[in-house]
Each structure stands twice: as C-alpha cells, then as structure tokens.
Write a protein that holds these residues in place. Structure first.
Motif, PDB file in Angstrom:
ATOM      1  N   PHE A  59       0.843  -1.190   0.000  1.00  0.00           N
ATOM      2  CA  PHE A  59       0.000   0.000   0.000  1.00  0.00           C
ATOM      3  C   PHE A  59       0.882   1.245   0.000  1.00  0.00           C
ATOM      4  N   ASN A  60       0.258   2.417  -0.122  1.00  0.00           N
ATOM      5  CA  ASN A  60       1.024   3.650  -0.017  1.00  0.00           C
ATOM      6  C   ASN A  60       0.410   4.580   1.022  1.00  0.00           C
ATOM      7  N   ALA A  61       1.003   5.773   1.173  1.00  0.00           N
ATOM      8  CA  ALA A  61       0.694   6.602   2.335  1.00  0.00           C
ATOM      9  C   ALA A  61       0.687   8.083   1.978  1.00  0.00           C
ATOM     10  N   LEU A  62       0.053   8.862   2.868  1.00  0.00           N
ATOM     11  CA  LEU A  62       0.119  10.321   2.830  1.00  0.00           C
ATOM     12  C   LEU A  62       0.821  10.811   4.083  1.00  0.00           C
ATOM     13  N   LEU A  63       1.516  11.931   3.963  1.00  0.00           N
ATOM     14  CA  LEU A  63       2.046  12.662   5.116  1.00  0.00           C
ATOM     15  C   LEU A  63       1.366  14.020   5.137  1.00  0.00           C
ATOM     16  N   ALA A  64       0.513  14.246   6.136  1.00  0.00           N
ATOM     17  CA  ALA A  64      -0.210  15.509   6.265  1.00  0.00           C
ATOM     18  C   ALA A  64       0.616  16.483   7.086  1.00  0.00           C
ATOM     19  N   THR A  65       0.963  17.633   6.500  1.00  0.00           N
ATOM     20  CA  THR A  65       1.806  18.627   7.164  1.00  0.00           C
ATOM     21  C   THR A  65       1.006  19.885   7.461  1.00  0.00           C
ATOM     22  N   ALA A  66       1.552  20.721   8.354  1.00  0.00           N
ATOM     23  CA  ALA A  66       0.805  21.863   8.876  1.00  0.00           C
ATOM     24  C   ALA A  66       0.820  23.073   7.952  1.00  0.00           C
ATOM     25  N   SER A  67       1.756  23.127   7.023  1.00  0.00           N
ATOM     26  CA  SER A  67       1.867  24.304   6.156  1.00  0.00           C
ATOM     27  C   SER A  67       2.635  23.949   4.895  1.00  0.00           C
ATOM     28  N   ILE A 187       3.443  13.843   0.148  1.00  0.00           N
ATOM     29  CA  ILE A 187       3.420  14.885   1.173  1.00  0.00           C
ATOM     30  C   ILE A 187       2.374  15.922   0.784  1.00  0.00           C
ATOM     31  N   VAL A 188       1.461  16.229   1.715  1.00  0.00           N
ATOM     32  CA  VAL A 188       0.357  17.146   1.418  1.00  0.00           C
ATOM     33  C   VAL A 188       0.190  18.155   2.554  1.00  0.00           C
ATOM     34  N   VAL A 189      -0.635  19.173   2.276  1.00  0.00           N
ATOM     35  CA  VAL A 189      -1.026  20.140   3.311  1.00  0.00           C
ATOM     36  C   VAL A 189      -2.546  20.027   3.505  1.00  0.00           C
ATOM     37  N   ASP A 190      -3.300  20.500   2.513  1.00  0.00           N
ATOM     38  CA  ASP A 190      -4.762  20.342   2.532  1.00  0.00           C
ATOM     39  C   ASP A 190      -5.232  19.354   1.465  1.00  0.00           C
ATOM     40  N   MET A 191      -4.552  19.351   0.333  1.00  0.00           N
ATOM     41  CA  MET A 191      -4.981  18.522  -0.795  1.00  0.00           C
ATOM     42  C   MET A 191      -4.982  17.036  -0.430  1.00  0.00           C
ATOM     43  N   LEU A 192      -5.910  16.318  -1.015  1.00  0.00           N
ATOM     44  CA  LEU A 192      -6.060  14.859  -0.892  1.00  0.00           C
ATOM     45  C   LEU A 192      -6.588  14.410   0.466  1.00  0.00           C
ATOM     46  N   LEU A 193      -6.734  15.335   1.418  1.00  0.00           N
ATOM     47  CA  LEU A 193      -7.212  14.944   2.748  1.00  0.00           C
ATOM     48  C   LEU A 193      -8.733  14.853   2.817  1.00  0.00           C
ATOM     49  N   THR A 194      -9.408  15.328   1.771  1.00  0.00           N
ATOM     50  CA  THR A 194     -10.855  15.157   1.673  1.00  0.00           C
ATOM     51  C   THR A 194     -11.183  14.762   0.240  1.00  0.00           C
ATOM     52  N   GLY A 195     -12.120  13.849   0.094  1.00  0.00           N
ATOM     53  CA  GLY A 195     -12.644  13.523  -1.227  1.00  0.00           C
ATOM     54  C   GLY A 195     -11.815  12.594  -2.079  1.00  0.00           C
ATOM     55  N   PHE A 196     -10.588  12.295  -1.692  1.00  0.00           N
ATOM     56  CA  PHE A 196      -9.736  11.418  -2.502  1.00  0.00           C
ATOM     57  C   PHE A 196      -9.825   9.997  -1.972  1.00  0.00           C
ATOM     58  N   ASP A 197     -10.118   9.048  -2.856  1.00  0.00           N
ATOM     59  CA  ASP A 197     -10.270   7.653  -2.441  1.00  0.00           C
ATOM     60  C   ASP A 197      -9.354   6.746  -3.247  1.00  0.00           C
ATOM     61  N   SER A 198      -8.646   5.884  -2.552  1.00  0.00           N
ATOM     62  CA  SER A 198      -7.848   4.840  -3.182  1.00  0.00           C
ATOM     63  C   SER A 198      -7.797   3.657  -2.230  1.00  0.00           C
ATOM     64  N   GLN A 199      -8.241   2.496  -2.700  1.00  0.00           N
ATOM     65  CA  GLN A 199      -8.247   1.316  -1.834  1.00  0.00           C
ATOM     66  C   GLN A 199      -6.841   0.912  -1.406  1.00  0.00           C
ATOM     67  N   TYR A 200      -5.834   1.273  -2.183  1.00  0.00           N
ATOM     68  CA  TYR A 200      -4.471   0.861  -1.874  1.00  0.00           C
ATOM     69  C   TYR A 200      -3.688   1.930  -1.115  1.00  0.00           C
ATOM     70  N   LEU A 201      -4.383   2.935  -0.605  1.00  0.00           N
ATOM     71  CA  LEU A 201      -3.782   3.885   0.334  1.00  0.00           C
ATOM     72  C   LEU A 201      -4.240   3.461   1.731  1.00  0.00           C
ATOM     73  N   ASN A 202      -3.311   3.063   2.582  1.00  0.00           N
ATOM     74  CA  ASN A 202      -3.733   2.532   3.890  1.00  0.00           C
ATOM     75  C   ASN A 202      -3.127   3.259   5.075  1.00  0.00           C
ATOM     76  N   THR A 203      -2.231   4.231   4.827  1.00  0.00           N
ATOM     77  CA  THR A 203      -1.499   4.846   5.936  1.00  0.00           C
ATOM     78  C   THR A 203      -1.504   6.369   5.827  1.00  0.00           C
ATOM     79  N   LEU A 204      -1.725   7.019   6.977  1.00  0.00           N
ATOM     80  CA  LEU A 204      -1.641   8.476   7.068  1.00  0.00           C
ATOM     81  C   LEU A 204      -0.686   8.836   8.197  1.00  0.00           C
ATOM     82  N   TYR A 205       0.374   9.556   7.853  1.00  0.00           N
ATOM     83  CA  TYR A 205       1.274  10.132   8.855  1.00  0.00           C
ATOM     84  C   TYR A 205       0.800  11.563   9.100  1.00  0.00           C
ATOM     85  N   VAL A 206       0.666  11.946  10.375  1.00  0.00           N
ATOM     86  CA  VAL A 206       0.055  13.231  10.701  1.00  0.00           C
ATOM     87  C   VAL A 206       1.034  14.106  11.479  1.00  0.00           C
ATOM     88  N   ASP A 207       1.391  15.241  10.874  1.00  0.00           N
ATOM     89  CA  ASP A 207       2.146  16.274  11.579  1.00  0.00           C
ATOM     90  C   ASP A 207       1.447  17.611  11.394  1.00  0.00           C
TER      91      ASP A 207
END
Length: 550
Positions: A59-67, A187-207
């Motif tokens: 699977f793959n992942a997102l890293l949500a950053t503050a800015s 690596i994202v800030v606001d994008m992809l954190l709402t409305g984006f769906d992928s069954q093979y995305l299973n991990t979110l790192y949150v900062d």
C-alpha cells in the motif's frame, strides 16, 4: 473499516511501554498534545515504520503537514536523509516521494477556485509566494525525471491529476506496473485529505493539528475496504492528538458515543496478540486430534479431504491475525519476541507453503461430480482460500530472479541464501504459484558460484521455460495422436491472439478422420489437459472463449 492509531513516542520514552506491556493508559502517553517533534525525527520514524505500516509497500501513504513551508521542508529532508542512508547501506531501498500543494494564484481563476476549500494553502501562499513557486517548480521537475512526465508549473492541474492517478496505480502488480512507476508517500497540506479515495492507500502520517470533521475526513483516506490484506486504516500521529481523536469519534458516533472507541478503533496490540495465540492454539489442537505434531511436514500426513479442509480454515485464521499484527507500528521489542516465540518465522513460512500446496489440491477438486467427487465434496465447495493473504508485494518475478542471480554468483557453502531457502520462500508466497514448479526446476539446473548476472538468469529462465513448454506440448500431442507441429501452431495462435477458436480445434483433429461423436470426445479429452496449460501460459490474462471448456 476501523483505524489503528499509533501516537508517536520518541524511542527514549518507549522503555516505559516494555515495562507496561498491557498498554494501560497510566504509562501509555508520555508525549503531550501538540508537542513538537523534530522533522528529522518524523522522517526517521516514517522510514523505520513505513514497510510494516504498508505491508512491505503493498500500500502507499500520505504525510499531512501543517503548512506549505513544512511540506517543502519535509520533501527536502526526505531527499537528504534517503541519500545518506543509501550511502551508508547499499541495500537500502528509498521511498518514492511526491509532494503536492496548490501554487500561488497570481490571478489564475482556476487556482483561486481550487483554493476555496484549501484554507491553509490559500493563507500560506500569501507569504513569500515566489519561494513557494520556486519550490513547487523543483518538485514538479523532480517528478518529471522520476516518472518520465513533462508537467509544467503553469499547468498545475495536470500534475495534480497525474499524482492522484499514480497513487491509485498502486493496485497493479509490479509485473503490470513496475514499482518505479508508483508513489510510496505523498506529502500534502490540505490537498487529498478530503474527497480522494484509493483502496491501496492505507497509511496516514500526521504532523498537523486536526479536529472534528477535518480529523475524521483525513483519517478516512486510509480505510477504504479492500480485502483481508488491509485489515484497518493505519495512522501514525506525531502530534499526540489522542484527545482530539476521542472527541471526534464520539461526535460522529451519535447515540453510540459511549462505544466510540470500540466502533472506530482496532483492538490494542496485546488483545490481538492474544487472538494470535488462540488461533495458533486451535491449530495445535486440531493437529493433535489428527494424531500429528503441529509442524509443517506433518500436514502431509493428514488423512482425507475433510482434515485438509479443516487445516485450511485453521491456518487461514492464523495468517489473518498475523497479517493484522504485521501492520501494527507500535509493537515493542517484548511483544515482537512474544509473537516470534509463539510461531517462529521459519515454521510460519513452512505452514504457508503447506497451506498453498493443500489449497491447490482442494481448489482443483472444487466442481468435481460423480465418481470424481470427494467424500468431503460439500465441505470443499464451501472453502474460500483467500490466497491474497499469502501474497507478497516484494517477492515477485524480478525479486526471485535477483536472488537466483546472487545464488549463482556466490561460492558453494558461502551463499547468503541457499537453494533450499529460495525454494521455501517461493513455496510460502502465492504470487508465483503458477510458475513455482518451473522456477524450482530451473534452479536445479544451476550451480552456485557460476557468476551469472540477473539478466542472464532471466534470459536463461525464459529459454528453459520455453523448452519445457515445448516438451509438454510434444508429450500432449503424442498422447492424443496429434501432429506435434500442428498442436504447437494451434497453441501459438491462441497465445498470440488471446482468443480460443473452436473451429481451429476441429481443424486440428481433421487428419484423424474421426466421426463427429468420436471427434467431440477426443476434443474434450484434449481440452481437459490443454486448458490448465493455456491458463498457465496466459499468466493471469483472460483467453476469450476458453471458459466454455473449463
């Protein structure tokens, strides 16, 4: 699908966990809410935990950053640290990193409209827009080099759409979409954190700080249902936001607020370890009832299909729970030792091999009737083998060819992986079930220390496989009294067109001058043997028209 949330604690604070393996709240959280964790520590933690969290990059992942500034800093830091690791360890395989945030609008109506829902990015782009523009241009240029694209800063939406598609391409096997074309972490800030769906995305790192609806929306990017290889959405929070999580899940649980943790969150590791212990104990009890020790070799001694089917169900449960545990990122050293001692890795691999061998046998029995039916046919028909639980995102064709090449290059007695170990690895994974026997036969023709390159090994295997297929077809032609060249031409045409032509099958038997009834019987006899051969040659692709003979 529920969430597993790992509230990150620096390694210095983990000793308390080892002393408190039950995971009780008294010692669980040594980090304070929103406590700053250095970005370098975050990157190091992600690189350490990513393979476990994503089931070895299945699977793959997102890293949500503050800015946006944080996103840029993380992007550069990943580049630097992964370069350092590659210099220190030639076997280190870097993550493929992408980064996406909206550019400064600069009067662009499309970007302005895009940023209406991207409040943090909209505000960030008002500060030093030229620096953010330059950073995004560099990120897009890196992406173009990595993925062979030609995106431009002025056409940001094309780049953004391509990143989304590349994330979704994780669903394809490496043989169909090479790993080099996939994204491990975005690596994202606001994008992809709402409305984006992928069954093979299973991990979110949150900062970044999240709460209420925004928190649930972000977490929910990870929990799109797939199958048992994805038992939950995986969250690694670097901001110690347990209180915010509890508030959000209570808010969205409605009348069941008192059960919110049970509804939204998976069991803590100690409970799942207990489930694993129970599953192994039930397997042991079953083998004991069968008069056998609980070892992989003893599975061969099971009497009858009823016992074999029961083994399938018992060990499948062991593997299902083990798959869950393998993706827990917060197991301490003692818990990992406990799991290994309960069912050592070598024994687990052996059982996997026996499971796949038994599954193949029973799967071939499904659908049989009359004198071909088993005494346990009804039980066999109800079996669900869930072979996906036994597949690996790492152990594919290229990986095995690399191991064989290394085996051929090392002197006898000095191999880092022996022939037997390679074969055991093959036997324990469902990825190459159709080719397993061919690969093993090919390995038997090689000698350690011959020094063949990976390319030479791959070419040699393809040649070996082609000759083996020719021999099998020759034997098939002889058994059915057909001309060898005619049968090979018939099969070659099917393989090239991926279409089965019934008229050509009749033409194949024309020289035998059989009556229509005898010819029909001869055709069915041939197809009973030819169908599995054709399916193996097709490598998982569908041959149009073949289903009528299955």
């Amino acid at each position: 699908m529920r969430f597993h949330i790992d509230y990150y604690k620096p390694e210095a604070n983990r000793q308390g966990e080892a002393d408190n393996p039950t995971g009780s709240k008294a010692k669980k959280n040594s980090a304070k809410p929103n406590q700053a964790v250095t970005q370098r520590a975050v990157v190091e933690a992600i690189l350490t935990k990513h393979d476990a969290a994503t089931s070895q990059r299945r699977f793959n992942a997102l890293l949500a950053t503050a800015s946006i500034n944080d996103a840029i800093a993380y992007y550069n830091l990943f580049k630097d640290i992964q370069t350092e690791r590659q210099a220190e360890d030639p076997d280190f395989i870097p993550l493929h990193i992408a980064c996406v945030f909206s550019p400064p609008a600069e009067g662009n109506k499309d970007v302005k409209q895009l940023q209406e829902d991207l409040l943090q990015e909209k505000a960030d782009n008002r500060q030093e827009p030229e620096k953010k523009k330059a950073a995004l241009q560099e990120i897009i240029a890196d992406y173009n080099v990595r993925y062979g694209t030609n995106h431009e800063f002025g056409e940001f939406d094309r780049y953004y759409q391509d990143v989304q598609q590349c994330i979704k391409d994780q669903k394809y096997r490496n043989s169909d979409c090479p790993r080099g074309n996939k994204i491990d972490l975005t690596i994202v800030v606001d994008m992809l954190l709402t409305g984006f769906d992928s069954q093979y995305l299973n991990t979110l790192y949150v900062d970044k700080n999240l709460k209420h609806h925004g928190l649930i929306q972000a977490l929910s990017r990870t929990n799109r249902v797939l199958n048992d290889t994805k038992p939950y959405g995986n969250i690694l929070d670097f901001r110690a936001q347990e209180k915010a999580v509890d508030e959000a899940i209570a808010l969205f649980s409605g009348e069941d607020a008192s059960r919110s943790r049970e509804i939204w969150l998976v069991d803590p590791a100690p409970k799942v370890i207990d489930k694993f212990d129970t599953a192994v104990a039930q397997l042991e009890s079953f083998m004991e009832v069968q008069g056998q020790p609980c070892t992989p070799d003893a599975v061969n001694n099971l009497k009858g299909d009823t016992a074999r089917a029961e083994f399938i169900n018992r060990f499948k449960e062991v593997q299902r729970v083990k798959t869950q545990l393998d993706q827990y990122t917060d197991l301490n050293d003692e818990q990992q030792r406990q799991i290994e001692q309960r069912l050592p890795e070598d024994q687990l691999r052996g059982f996997k091999g026996m499971y796949l061998e038994t599954a193949q046998r029973l799967k071939a029995q499904q659908g049989k009737t009359g004198i071909e039916a088993s005494d346990a046919q009804e039980t066999i028909e109800q079996l669900e083998f869930e072979l996906v639980l036994f597949s690996s995102s790492i152990i594919d064709y290229d990986y095995i060819m690399g191991l064989i090449a290394r085996y051929s290059q090392e002197k006898p007695g000095k191999e880092t992986m022996s022939r037997e170990q390679i074969i055991n690895l093959l036997a324990a994974n469902s990825n190459l079930m159709d080719e397993r026997d061919d690969i093993i036969a090919y390995i038997d023709t090689l000698e350690a220390g011959k020094g063949l390159s990976e390319e030479a090994i791959g070419n040699g295997y393809q040649t070996f496989k082609a000759h083996k297929a020719e021999d099998e077809l020759g034997a098939l032609a002889e058994r059915h009294e057909l001309a060898r060249d005619a049968l090979q031409a018939f099969v070659g045409d099917i393989r090239d067109r991926m279409i089965f032509d019934g008229e050509q099958l009749s033409d194949l038997f024309a020289p035998l001058e059989l009556g229509w009834k005898a010819r029909g019987k001869a055709e069915l006899a041939l197809m009973e043997e030819l169908v599995p051969f054709l399916k193996k040659q097709a490598g998982g692709r569908e041959i149009s028209g073949l289903a009528a003979y299955e």
